[in-house]
Design an enzyme around this catalytic site. Sequence first.
Site, PDB file in Angstrom:
ATOM      1  N   ASP A 124      -0.664  11.111  -4.735  1.00 36.07           N
ATOM      2  CA  ASP A 124      -1.149  12.248  -5.526  1.00 36.07           C
ATOM      3  C   ASP A 124      -2.074  13.161  -4.748  1.00 36.07           C
ATOM      4  OD1 ASP A 124      -3.338  10.313  -5.416  1.00 36.07           O
ATOM      5  OD2 ASP A 124      -4.309  11.620  -6.886  1.00 36.07           O
ATOM      6  N   THR A 130      -9.469   1.194   3.383  1.00 41.58           N
ATOM      7  CA  THR A 130      -8.955   0.557   2.168  1.00 41.58           C
ATOM      8  C   THR A 130      -8.210  -0.727   2.506  1.00 41.58           C
ATOM      9  OG1 THR A 130      -8.729   2.748   1.192  1.00 41.58           O
ATOM     10  CG2 THR A 130      -7.585   0.952   0.069  1.00 41.58           C
ATOM     11  N   GLU A 188       0.852  -1.203   0.000  1.00 35.78           N
ATOM     12  CA  GLU A 188       0.000   0.000   0.000  1.00 35.78           C
ATOM     13  C   GLU A 188       0.882   1.244   0.000  1.00 35.78           C
ATOM     14  OE1 GLU A 188      -2.678   1.509  -0.257  1.00 35.78           O
ATOM     15  OE2 GLU A 188      -4.365   0.618   0.783  1.00 35.78           O
ATOM     16  N   ASP A 248      -4.534   5.350   6.071  1.00 34.06           N
ATOM     17  CA  ASP A 248      -5.085   6.547   6.698  1.00 34.06           C
ATOM     18  C   ASP A 248      -6.201   6.095   7.651  1.00 34.06           C
ATOM     19  OD1 ASP A 248      -5.925   9.166   7.120  1.00 34.06           O
ATOM     20  OD2 ASP A 248      -6.771   9.447   5.147  1.00 34.06           O
TER      21      ASP A 248
HETATM   22  P1  IMP Z   1      -7.835   4.962   3.886  1.00 33.73           P
HETATM   23  O1  IMP Z   1      -8.843   4.035   3.286  1.00 33.73           O
HETATM   24  O2  IMP Z   1      -8.506   6.139   4.539  1.00 33.73           O
HETATM   25  O3  IMP Z   1      -6.853   4.280   4.799  1.00 33.73           O
HETATM   26  O4  IMP Z   1      -7.064   5.626   2.704  1.00 33.73           O
HETATM   27  C1  IMP Z   1      -6.116   4.973   1.984  1.00 33.73           C
HETATM   28  C2  IMP Z   1      -5.933   5.635   0.639  1.00 33.73           C
HETATM   29  O5  IMP Z   1      -6.231   7.031   0.672  1.00 33.73           O
HETATM   30  C3  IMP Z   1      -4.491   5.547   0.251  1.00 33.73           C
HETATM   31  O6  IMP Z   1      -4.233   4.347  -0.457  1.00 33.73           O
HETATM   32  C4  IMP Z   1      -4.301   6.792  -0.593  1.00 33.73           C
HETATM   33  O7  IMP Z   1      -4.622   6.528  -1.942  1.00 33.73           O
HETATM   34  C5  IMP Z   1      -5.279   7.789  -0.034  1.00 33.73           C
HETATM   35  N1  IMP Z   1      -4.627   8.735   0.908  1.00 33.73           N
HETATM   36  C6  IMP Z   1      -4.775   8.800   2.246  1.00 33.73           C
HETATM   37  N2  IMP Z   1      -4.027   9.776   2.786  1.00 33.73           N
HETATM   38  C7  IMP Z   1      -3.369  10.336   1.753  1.00 33.73           C
HETATM   39  C8  IMP Z   1      -2.396  11.399   1.670  1.00 33.73           C
HETATM   40  O8  IMP Z   1      -1.975  12.031   2.659  1.00 33.73           O
HETATM   41  N3  IMP Z   1      -1.942  11.688   0.418  1.00 33.73           N
HETATM   42  C9  IMP Z   1      -2.357  11.020  -0.704  1.00 33.73           C
HETATM   43  N4  IMP Z   1      -3.249  10.026  -0.654  1.00 33.73           N
HETATM   44  C10 IMP Z   1      -3.756   9.682   0.557  1.00 33.73           C
END
Ligand code: IMP
Length: 173
Positions: free
Chosen positions: A156, A104, A96, A100
């Site tokens: 990005d 995901t 990954e 965050d």
């Molecule tokens: P989660 O599902 O909230 O854990 O988000 C994961 C996905 O969000 C990552 O695979 C990234 O594509 C995107 N993401 C989360 N934080 C950032 C960041 O600070 N910069 C760019 N993409 C992010």
Amino acid sequence: MEKIDVLFSEEMITKRVKELANEFYLKYHDEEVVFVCTLKGAVFFACDLLKNYRGDARLEFLRVSSYEGESSTGKINLKLPLKAENIHGKHVIIIEDIVDTGYTLEYITKYVNDMKPKSMITCTLLDKKARRVVDINPDYSGFVVDDLFVIGYGLDYDQKYRNLPYVGVVVKE
Ligand code: IMP
């Protein structure tokens, strides 16, 4: 281009990638491993890990999306699926870019687990621990990062900045 503060330099990333690739080699040595790269963000990280991995490795791609701009929509969409025959009975490392909220990673680990790999571990370049909503942690991470929106080295902001060789934050003026 906007001013960008560097958080993790190219040198820091290269060093950490080598360390992780060596750790994986010590873990699997003569057994084949499937690196599952989550597109698009993890693409440079996965390729650099593979280039530094000395054992037998395969590379597969998976694409999911949940983000628009700087915020997660919370709803995960599978855009490019894996083929079950490439995962079933294999040692899998999910790669990954950043964890965050964890939605995901939770989705991907369930999705891959349903294909019955021989084993599965997760590795993220960046772990934004402070933002976690789901109770999930990557098995390996490159760096822990503060609650900042970061870009570069595959990451990005609305499809921009992926080509930077370092990870940084855009300085808002
Ligand atoms: P989660 O599902 O909230 O854990 O988000 C994961 C996905 O969000 C990552 O695979 C990234 O594509 C995107 N993401 C989360 N934080 C950032 C960041 O600070 N910069 C760019 N993409 C992010």
